[in-house]
Design a protein around this motif. Structure first.
Motif, short mmCIF file in Angstrom:
data_model
loop_
_atom_site.label_atom_id
_atom_site.label_comp_id
_atom_site.label_asym_id
_atom_site.label_seq_id
_atom_site.Cartn_x
_atom_site.Cartn_y
_atom_site.Cartn_z
N ARG A 55 0.83 -1.21 0.00
CA ARG A 55 0.00 0.00 0.00
C ARG A 55 0.86 1.26 0.00
NH1 ARG A 55 -1.47 3.44 3.74
NH2 ARG A 55 -0.49 2.19 5.39
N ILE A 56 1.87 1.30 0.86
CA ILE A 56 2.76 2.46 0.94
C ILE A 56 3.56 2.59 -0.36
CG2 ILE A 56 4.76 3.45 2.13
CD1 ILE A 56 3.73 2.18 4.70
N PHE A 57 4.02 1.44 -0.88
CA PHE A 57 4.81 1.43 -2.11
C PHE A 57 4.00 2.03 -3.26
CE2 PHE A 57 6.77 -0.82 -5.78
CZ PHE A 57 8.08 -0.43 -5.58
N ALA A 58 2.76 1.59 -3.42
CA ALA A 58 1.91 2.08 -4.51
C ALA A 58 1.57 3.56 -4.31
CB ALA A 58 0.63 1.25 -4.58
N LYS A 59 1.36 3.97 -3.06
CA LYS A 59 1.03 5.37 -2.77
C LYS A 59 2.18 6.28 -3.16
CE LYS A 59 0.16 8.47 1.15
NZ LYS A 59 0.05 8.56 2.63
N CYS A 60 3.42 5.91 -2.80
CA CYS A 60 4.59 6.72 -3.13
C CYS A 60 4.79 6.81 -4.64
CB CYS A 60 5.84 6.16 -2.45
SG CYS A 60 5.87 6.33 -0.65
N LEU A 61 4.67 5.68 -5.32
CA LEU A 61 4.84 5.68 -6.77
C LEU A 61 3.77 6.53 -7.45
CD1 LEU A 61 5.81 1.98 -7.60
CD2 LEU A 61 7.31 3.95 -7.27
N GLY A 62 2.56 6.50 -6.91
CA GLY A 62 1.48 7.30 -7.48
C GLY A 62 1.78 8.79 -7.38
N LYS A 63 2.32 9.22 -6.23
CA LYS A 63 2.65 10.64 -6.04
C LYS A 63 3.85 11.07 -6.89
CE LYS A 63 0.72 11.33 -1.43
NZ LYS A 63 0.99 11.77 -0.03
N LEU A 64 4.69 10.09 -7.24
CA LEU A 64 5.85 10.39 -8.08
C LEU A 64 5.55 10.25 -9.56
CD1 LEU A 64 8.48 8.43 -5.96
CD2 LEU A 64 8.43 10.92 -6.26
N ASN A 65 4.30 9.92 -9.90
CA ASN A 65 3.88 9.70 -11.29
C ASN A 65 4.67 8.58 -11.95
OD1 ASN A 65 1.89 11.73 -11.33
ND2 ASN A 65 3.39 13.31 -11.85
N VAL A 66 4.89 7.51 -11.18
CA VAL A 66 5.56 6.32 -11.71
C VAL A 66 4.52 5.22 -11.83
CG1 VAL A 66 7.33 4.57 -11.33
CG2 VAL A 66 7.76 6.95 -10.67
N GLY A 67 4.33 4.72 -13.03
CA GLY A 67 3.33 3.68 -13.26
C GLY A 67 3.02 3.56 -14.73
N ASP A 68 1.87 3.00 -15.03
CA ASP A 68 1.42 2.87 -16.42
C ASP A 68 0.91 4.24 -16.87
OD1 ASP A 68 0.07 2.42 -18.81
OD2 ASP A 68 -0.60 0.43 -18.20
N PRO A 69 1.59 4.92 -17.80
CA PRO A 69 1.19 6.27 -18.21
C PRO A 69 -0.21 6.33 -18.81
CG PRO A 69 2.83 5.38 -19.71
CD PRO A 69 2.76 4.45 -18.55
N THR A 70 -0.64 5.27 -19.47
CA THR A 70 -1.98 5.24 -20.06
C THR A 70 -3.04 5.33 -18.98
OG1 THR A 70 -1.17 3.84 -21.86
CG2 THR A 70 -3.55 3.99 -21.55
N VAL A 71 -2.87 4.56 -17.91
CA VAL A 71 -3.82 4.58 -16.81
C VAL A 71 -3.80 5.93 -16.11
CG1 VAL A 71 -4.40 3.55 -14.58
CG2 VAL A 71 -3.64 2.10 -16.47
N GLN A 72 -2.59 6.49 -15.90
CA GLN A 72 -2.48 7.78 -15.22
C GLN A 72 -3.15 8.89 -16.01
OE1 GLN A 72 1.42 8.61 -13.20
NE2 GLN A 72 2.08 6.80 -14.31
N LEU A 73 -2.95 8.92 -17.32
CA LEU A 73 -3.55 9.96 -18.15
C LEU A 73 -5.07 9.80 -18.23
CD1 LEU A 73 -0.92 10.09 -21.03
CD2 LEU A 73 -1.32 11.83 -19.27
N GLU A 74 -5.56 8.55 -18.27
CA GLU A 74 -6.99 8.34 -18.27
C GLU A 74 -7.62 8.84 -16.96
OE1 GLU A 74 -7.60 4.21 -18.85
OE2 GLU A 74 -7.35 4.28 -21.05
N GLY A 75 -6.90 8.67 -15.85
CA GLY A 75 -7.38 9.16 -14.57
C GLY A 75 -7.49 10.68 -14.57
N ASP A 76 -6.53 11.37 -15.20
CA ASP A 76 -6.56 12.83 -15.28
C ASP A 76 -7.74 13.31 -16.11
OD1 ASP A 76 -4.34 12.99 -13.72
OD2 ASP A 76 -2.92 13.27 -15.38
N VAL A 77 -8.04 12.59 -17.19
CA VAL A 77 -9.16 12.97 -18.06
C VAL A 77 -10.48 12.85 -17.30
CG1 VAL A 77 -10.45 12.33 -20.11
CG2 VAL A 77 -7.96 12.40 -20.19
#
Length: 249
Positions: free
Chosen positions: A225-247
């Protein structure tokens, strides 16, 4: 890496294929230049290249399985309307079971985007958690000065003090306190270096809560949980999913 797992040389433990281990580690070190999520664990397993044992190879295979499931992960850069520079710095006191040295790490963000990171075992044994954190601050400061110089050279000089975010109040107090105490004489050079930059307004040293300390994943094995939270705040992950979330927002 398994949470709270401590890898070390165990007496009587079965050895593994040294050549294969070294080849895999060499590739992982290369990959860690673009994958901050494996920086800490690669630093740990690379310490046993001279005589790898079965638990070390098991840890390496765990990294491989993680990478296989996250092949689309990358660092996403977005425009956030500013070019403020900040560094998250942290240290795990006496975390190495073999020699009790601490591991320090930092993330550098420019304009809210991750640009540099490092996870490295300290060269000397720290006598307290504050000292370990303090040495981590010093390393983060040298990185932020380099970034500041680079931005200035390309025409974007910082308009406000850079921020070094630390979650240890004692380390912050040592940095800001001009009085030299006996218990801090052995780190006096780092102390004067940091204090000078604070007084000249180059950097600020605000306190950040431990739960908001992103550099945790560079100094120790944390839960998912902490690992995923930190990566999310650093914008590290699947860029497609991250951009869809922003939309959707």
């Amino acid at each position: 890496m398994i949470m709270n797992q401590k890898l070390f040389m165990e007496e009587g433990e079965q050895l593994t294929d040294k050549g294969r281990y070294q080849r895999i580690i060499g590739k992982l070190i290369y990959l860690s230049h673009t994958r901050p999520d494996i920086a800490y664990v690669v630093g740990v397993v690379s310490q046993f290249m001279h005589q790898p044992q079965e638990p070390h190879m098991e840890a390496v295979m765990r990294i491989i399985r993680y990478l296989k499931g996250t092949t689309s992960h990358s660092v996403l850069f977005k425009s956030n309307g500013h070019l403020d520079t900040q560094v998250y710095t942290d240290a795990d006191w006496a975390g190495d079971k073999s020699d009790r040295r601490s591991t320090s790490g930092y993330f550098t963000l420019v304009g809210g985007n991750l640009v540099t990171w490092r996870s490295k075992k300290q060269k000397v044994v720290a006598l307290s958690s504050a000292e370990a954190e303090f040495r981590g601050i010093a390393r983060g400061l040298t990185e932020i000065l380099w970034v500041k110089k680079l931005l200035t050279e390309i025409g974007f000089p910082p308009s406000k003090p850079n921020r070094i975010l630390c979650d240890n109040k004692a380390a912050i107090q040592i940095s800001e306190n001009p009085v030299q105490h006996d218990r801090t004489k052995h780190i006096e050079v780092d102390q004067n270096f940091i204090k000078e930059k604070i007084e000249t307004g180059v950097v600020e040293l605000p306190f950040v809560r431990s739960e908001d300390q992103l550099a945790d994943i560079l100094t120790k094995a944390v839960n998912g949980r902490i690992f995923a939270k930190c990566l999310g705040k650093l914008n590290v992950g699947d860029p497609t999913v991250q951009l869809e979330g922003d939309v959707r927002k």
